[in-house]
Design an enzyme around this catalytic site. Structure first.
Site, mmCIF file in Angstrom:
data_model
loop_
_atom_site.group_PDB
_atom_site.id
_atom_site.type_symbol
_atom_site.label_atom_id
_atom_site.label_comp_id
_atom_site.label_asym_id
_atom_site.label_seq_id
_atom_site.Cartn_x
_atom_site.Cartn_y
_atom_site.Cartn_z
ATOM 1 N N HIS A 49 -5.957 36.002 35.687
ATOM 2 C CA HIS A 49 -7.146 36.352 35.202
ATOM 3 C C HIS A 49 -8.019 35.256 35.090
ATOM 4 C CE1 HIS A 49 -4.152 39.531 33.198
ATOM 5 N NE2 HIS A 49 -5.270 40.294 33.637
ATOM 6 N N SER A 63 0.777 40.910 34.453
ATOM 7 C CA SER A 63 1.233 41.147 33.438
ATOM 8 C C SER A 63 2.467 41.607 33.071
ATOM 9 C CB SER A 63 0.321 41.952 32.427
ATOM 10 O OG SER A 63 -1.092 41.395 32.610
#
Ligand code: PAF
Length: 285
Positions: free
Chosen positions: A39, A188
């Site tokens: 990210h 994640s």
């Protein structure tokens, strides 16, 4: 400086109207939080290209086809806010479910064909949920550019197609996959891996690299490439391959003969964690 945290759609619209009036461009990095260096790369590029960087953090219930996966999705919001502030993000938009879906959603975006195979085959309704929430985010933020990771190549292809088919005035920017030193693509979900699973996980990327190597060496039969690449995973029975496919990188349709650029994409389960990854291969001339 701290990123401004906004939960309300109305407040975000007002804030961004001022940004637009001042002639400043807006870059959006849509995320579900639990932010990592992958990210970070989206944000870094948005920061380079745009005057105002918005990161959305929303664990979108309508794209999960398993309740358990949704429930256990990590939600470290305070850490995520710090992560964004440290990287110069201007606004973090972190709406509640009620804010995004005040009544049950009845209208959906369904990008056909592109979502037929790969993850689309195994996660019914997933991409419909993704493209629907991304369209909502595009309408709320009205960004000039939006940033998505190459790791979710089928998602990216579906969003690109939605943008073209609905004439959305947003430039879609593809951001290369960020990997650990041993090749594991950042995700994640990696935080759910046990230490042993974490050791095994990079075998998936090595299998994709083997496929790319075979294609570069001139093998054109997709079945043969897949069989040889998947064979490299046999020493790791814990890694349960869900699919290992070679597809056209634009419409995501499986190919039989490799005579141009292709995307080799795979999904595999390690215990209760699902890993996905892909690599671009083939002739680029
Ligand atoms: O890639 C993700 O994190 C999500 O699918 C997205 C694009 C933020 C939509 O919820």
């Amino acid at each position: 400086m701290s990123a401004q945290s906004i939960q309300s759609i109305l407040e975000l619209r007002h804030t961004l109207a001022d940004v637009r009036r001042a002639g400043r461009s807006i870059g959006l990095a849509p995320t579900m939080g639990a932010l990592h260096s992958g990210h970070g790369r989206l944000i870094e590029l948005a920061r380079q290209h745009s005057d105002c960087v918005v990161v959305s953090i929303f664990v979108n219930p309508i794209q999960f086809n398993q309740r358990q996966d949704y429930d256990r999705y990590p939600r470290p919001l305070a850490e995520d806010l710090e992560f964004c502030s440290a990287r110069g993000v201007d606004i973090v938009f972190a709406p509640s479910i009620e804010e995004m879906y005040p009544s049950p959603q009845l209208a959906f975006v369904d990008v056909t064909r592109v979502t037929e195979h790969l993850c689309g085959k195994f996660r019914p309704g997933h991409f419909r949920g993704v493209t629907t929430v991304v369209l909502k985010l595009f309408n709320i933020v009205q960004p000039d550019r939006a940033y998505f990771g190459e790791k979710d190549a089928q998602q990216l292809a579906a969003i690109r197609r939605m943008t073209v088919d609905f004439d959305l005035p947003v430039e879609i920017v593809e951001v290369p996959t960020v990997r650990e030193d041993d090749g594991l693509a950042l995700s994640s979900r990696n935080r759910h891996l046990s230490p042993l699973e974490r050791q095994i996980a990079p075998a998936l990327y090595r299998a994709l690299q083997e496929a790319a190597r075979l294609i570069a060496s001139g093998l054109t039969d997709a079945q043969q490439v897949k069989a040889k690449a998947v064979a490299t995973l046999h020493p790791f029975p814990q890694l349960q391959v869900e699919y290992f496919e070679i597809v056209n990188p634009v419409d995501m349709q499986p190919v039989e003969r490799i005579d141009g650029p292709v995307r080799v994409a795979a999904a595999a389960w390690l215990g209760t964690t699902r890993l996905i990854d892909n690599i671009l291969a083939g002739a680029f001339t």
